[in-house]
Scaffold this active site. Sequence first.
Site, PDB file in Angstrom:
ATOM      1  N   CYS A 193     -11.294   2.645   5.718  1.00 40.51           N
ATOM      2  CA  CYS A 193     -10.629   3.899   6.106  1.00 40.51           C
ATOM      3  C   CYS A 193     -10.885   5.014   5.093  1.00 40.51           C
ATOM      4  CB  CYS A 193      -9.132   3.679   6.279  1.00 40.51           C
ATOM      5  SG  CYS A 193      -8.313   2.929   4.853  1.00 40.51           S
TER       6      CYS A 193
ATOM      7  N   GLU B 164       0.840  -1.208   0.000  1.00 44.02           N
ATOM      8  CA  GLU B 164       0.000   0.000   0.000  1.00 44.02           C
ATOM      9  C   GLU B 164       0.875   1.258   0.000  1.00 44.02           C
ATOM     10  OE1 GLU B 164      -2.661  -0.515   3.399  1.00 44.02           O
ATOM     11  OE2 GLU B 164      -4.165  -1.304   2.027  1.00 44.02           O
TER      12      GLU B 164
END
Length: 592
Positions: free
Chosen positions: A379, A295
């Site tokens: 998120c 990520e």
Amino acid sequence: MSYTDLTPIPFSNVEITGGLWKERIDTVRRVTTRDCIRKCEHNIENFRRAAGLSQGGFEGVFFDDADIYKVLEGVSYVLMGGADAQLERQADEIIDIICAAQQEDGYLYNFFVLGDLSKRWTDMDHHEDFCVSQLVEAGIAYRQATGKDKLYNAAVRAVEQMMRSIGPDGDTWISGHEGIEMALVRLYRYTGEERFLRDAEWFVEQRGHTKLRLPISYYKTFFTDEYCQNTAPARELTKVTGHAVRAMYYYSGLADIAAIRGDKELQAALCRLFDNVVPANLYLTGGIGQSAYNEGFTRDWSLPNLTAYCETCASIGMAFWNHRMELAHGEAKYADLVEREIYNGILSGLSLKGDRYFYENPLASVGTMHRREWFHVPCCPTNLVRFVPSIGGYLYATAPGAVFVRQYIASHAHIPLDGGEIELRVQTDYPWNGSVRVEVAACEGEKRLMLRRPGWCERWTLCKNGAQVQAQEEQGYLPVTVRAGDVVELELDMPVRRVHADPRVAEDAGRVAIMRGPVVYCAEEVDNPGIPTEYFHADLALQKDAPLATAFEADLLGGVQTVQAGGVRMIPYYAWDNRAGGGMAVWLRETD
């Protein structure tokens, strides 16, 4: 004249009065906040169980507490923009449950409260401090919005318990997911209590000196010094590494501390990091983080389009960081990057209806990438719900005798300046056209109005009270001296333009992208029927001499400016995948 150490104007002083962002804020108010509350029900249920209000163990991902805190922060910002009794009542009910789950010593983290409390504060990647950071942000925001301090008091107690456990008198510690640094600085600024600033500095000073500790985490494969920005002490940093969101939150906290302390070494490190991100690790859309594997960042100049990760949260983090960099340096290049994020990398994360989301934001698709209703780790939706209604906080800043207009959004602002106030009314249909009208509704004496000249704009005209002004650009801003009653008009030339990548980006060699103003464009299969889906990744082409024409289409995608590029019809990148599925491409093969 050179300006540094600008003072930001909070969005509570700014009313967004029209245009694209007014529509987006209204959508978040009507749809997204409620959608996120509903989809965070299992998060809330964990708090009920921790409070003994229902039965059962922990469900979800260990850091799930943070998402409901972010939603409450977003609700707070919506309430600052206007009363909503139903939304406030929902928030109050959730806050009561959260506070009931807090332990007597102030600890508040459901994974261990419902599991094994003996293991708390033993795993640096378990996001305990990150959850505290989001609780702090929400507690301050809700108190500012409503005057109610229940959540705020819980946040302060949680901070105090954290620092007793792992602080200077406790043990060494590195935050596995940064964010606590920003939150503690915000708490310091809100309270004026020096201890919170010292706590933030303590977290920073651990990094680069402390060995990682992770006996519990199931992310051990990823949790390396590089992944969590632990390769060097803060003042020695030269290169971005690791998880993109965590890096941006860390750099934002560093920028806060550097500004308060006047730390030149820390500022120099942040400038080195900026020069590494831009342009070697930055997508045209403002996206960062090339790889889904970590990520985060991989290597300089590697910017694949189809597999680009470009997490929505990372673009929000870039806005956080560059907002702070501009305040420190007063240079428009940082505001330019914030602009790129808000009209492309961030805005793409939220569907036009407000209830579907992108976690990843690639620059090409063969029809397999779609917005989703929710995520295992949500998120990005919960980050969007707090970012969008706070957009007014990115528009204005001040220095002695001067007001900086940093982003062009229709708005009405009351701006404290030199012991008085200047009131501005901005009328514009930006980013669809480059006309910006600034009315100085109130002003004590003469002040300097600093209007950003976007880096993409090569030609502009500036008028005051109908007469053209010749302004000498300063740090990327155009200064105009104004008094009450003056009207300043800025006309930014906004042609459709071809953009070519740096030759070091192999993936975009021989390719071209289209931009107009700050908006990146893409071709969607739904607008270009008959072109095979796979062509949107590899073979969709645009001739070098193809004409470029633009038109505003009020009934398309909420009202957008489209571009006809030869035989290819293009829409703003942020609006893709809001209709039928299919292929998409930002970079097109350029042919003769």
